[in-house]
Write a protein that holds these residues in place. Structure first.
Motif, PDB file in Angstrom:
ATOM      1  N   ARG A   1      -7.136 -72.377  11.224  1.00  0.00           N
ATOM      2  CA  ARG A   1      -5.996 -71.634  11.751  1.00  0.00           C
ATOM      3  C   ARG A   1      -5.152 -72.484  12.693  1.00  0.00           C
ATOM      4  O   ARG A   1      -3.958 -72.252  12.842  1.00  0.00           O
ATOM      5  CB  ARG A   1      -6.490 -70.387  12.499  1.00  0.00           C
ATOM      6  CG  ARG A   1      -7.126 -69.336  11.604  1.00  0.00           C
ATOM      7  CD  ARG A   1      -7.703 -68.197  12.442  1.00  0.00           C
ATOM      8  NE  ARG A   1      -8.219 -67.133  11.611  1.00  0.00           N
ATOM      9  CZ  ARG A   1      -9.442 -67.108  11.089  1.00  0.00           C
ATOM     10  NH1 ARG A   1     -10.275 -68.136  11.312  1.00  0.00           N
ATOM     11  NH2 ARG A   1      -9.847 -66.110  10.338  1.00  0.00           N
TER      12      ARG A   1
ATOM     13  N   PHE B   1     -11.513 -71.693   9.013  1.00  0.00           N
ATOM     14  CA  PHE B   1     -11.847 -70.491   8.271  1.00  0.00           C
ATOM     15  C   PHE B   1     -13.313 -70.548   7.851  1.00  0.00           C
ATOM     16  O   PHE B   1     -13.826 -71.604   7.473  1.00  0.00           O
ATOM     17  CB  PHE B   1     -10.956 -70.336   7.034  1.00  0.00           C
ATOM     18  CG  PHE B   1      -9.546 -69.933   7.368  1.00  0.00           C
ATOM     19  CD1 PHE B   1      -9.259 -68.640   7.756  1.00  0.00           C
ATOM     20  CD2 PHE B   1      -8.517 -70.855   7.311  1.00  0.00           C
ATOM     21  CE1 PHE B   1      -7.963 -68.254   8.086  1.00  0.00           C
ATOM     22  CE2 PHE B   1      -7.216 -70.488   7.634  1.00  0.00           C
ATOM     23  CZ  PHE B   1      -6.946 -69.185   8.024  1.00  0.00           C
TER      24      PHE B   1
ATOM     25  N   ASP C   1     -14.274 -65.830   5.146  1.00  0.00           N
ATOM     26  CA  ASP C   1     -12.811 -65.753   5.047  1.00  0.00           C
ATOM     27  C   ASP C   1     -12.332 -66.251   3.683  1.00  0.00           C
ATOM     28  O   ASP C   1     -11.474 -65.634   3.039  1.00  0.00           O
ATOM     29  CB  ASP C   1     -12.161 -66.610   6.136  1.00  0.00           C
ATOM     30  CG  ASP C   1     -12.361 -66.077   7.538  1.00  0.00           C
ATOM     31  OD1 ASP C   1     -12.455 -64.851   7.700  1.00  0.00           O
ATOM     32  OD2 ASP C   1     -12.417 -66.904   8.470  1.00  0.00           O
TER      33      ASP C   1
END
Length: 337
Positions: A83, A91, A95
């Motif tokens: 991110r 992630f 995710d």
């Protein structure tokens, strides 16, 4: 040459390419076509695998939301492995699995953005405390600063120390991507050779060698791992290079090369199209992203790109929001079509 869509100066970007279809694909070796006949395709060749079957894709660099992207209509999504570019923002496998699952239960392929031609200060590998920015402690692979994108530096990618960071040592960038569960990588700044070949005659060959070694390492760690470069279509003249990659992404093929929103001259787009069709002639996809927000231009560009056999996506230049359709969405900040 367009600068790749990377992290903005004030915010870390997240890029995920998710390409959806069940399973993964390995290296496909296509038949080499003579230059004179490469643009002439009598019949569409068989796809080389799930990536070659993709009919749509999405591209977002800044702060993608896994829950939202899980509902995207695309066969392909593109995101960063993190991110914020750092380890603490990476992630998770959960995710990635969430974004790989389409609403109908079928599987997407998710590709991780990875710049191989520039180093970025916000990445986990950057050592500020060693004086990399100013002093004699800067790594030998670090080249000049990119004045258009603060915090980005060209790299001498032929140096082993850079390969070690990206793929050739335990804990490399590539290993982090594979451990997270991505299906492949979306390689940016492949066209760094355009700047480097002014002083290094082997710059193109060095790029091909780097990607070839990286692909071999990736597929050793995860068979069928996908390699999708962005830009650098001049390298497609090399048959061995085409056999290593699984597809190619191209920015601003039709619009915006010299002026945003303005159609490129045929002398710019024509030779590029001819080069790209060498890849589709071998059953490998070309993913085209155009940074457009006017309805008439988007409609025309889609018709042209699909007519060429390419897979189009339309995005805002900041890549901070993924459109689920062609036109700008509320809150995107684009001009009205």
């Amino acid at each position: 040459m367009l600068k790749r869509s990377g992290f903005l100066r004030s915010a870390a970007l997240a890029i995920t390419v998710v390409i959806g279809f069940a399973g993964t694909t390995g290296v496909a070796t296509g038949q080499t076509l003579p230059v004179a006949v490469a643009p002439v395709i009598a019949a569409k060749p068989a796809s080389t695998g799930p990536l070659g079957l993709a009919k749509s894709w999405g591209y977002q660099l800044q702060a993608p939301d896994p829950a939202r992207l899980a509902g995207a209509p695309f066969d392909v999504l593109v995101i960063d492995y993190s991110r914020n570019g750092q380890v603490d923002g990476a992630f998770s496998a959960a995710d990635i699995a969430q974004m790989q699952a389409r609403p109908d239960g079928t599987k997407r392929i998710v590709l991780a953005y990875l710049s191989i031609g520039e180093a970025e200060e916000y990445r986990f590998y950057w050592k500020r405390h060693y004086g990399w920015l100013w002093g004699a402690f800067a790594p030998s692979w670090r080249a000049k600063h990119n004045a258009e994108w603060a915090g980005n530096y060209g790299v001498r990618y032929w140096e082993q120390s850079w390969a070690d960071i990206i793929f050739d040592k335990p804990g490399s960038y590539l290993e982090r991507v594979i451990t997270a569960g991505f299906d492949g990588v979306y390689l940016d700044k492949v066209d760094q050779f355009v700047d480097m070949e002014k002083a290094r005659a082997s710059a193109k060959a060095d790029t091909i060698a780097f990607i070839t070694k990286m692909a071999a390492r990736a597929r050793q760690l995860k068979p069928g791992f996908l390699i999708v470069p962005q830009n650098g279509d001049e390298l497609l003249a090399d048959a061995d290079y085409r056999s290593v990659i699984d597809g190619l992404a191209k920015e601003s093929l039709l619009y915006g090369e010299e002026t945003e929103g303005v159609e490129n001259a045929a002398t710019i787009s024509g030779p590029r199209i001819d080069r790209l069709k060498r890849l589709t002639a071998e059953g490998k996809p070309v993913f085209a992203v155009e940074y457009l927000d006017r309805a008439a231009q988007i409609s025309s560009a889609r018709a042209t790109l699909e007519g060429l056999g390419f897979v189009p996506h339309f995005a805002n230049k900041a890549l901070d929001h993924m459109r689920f359709g062609d036109l700008p969405e509320a809150g995107e900040g684009a001009r009205k079509p």
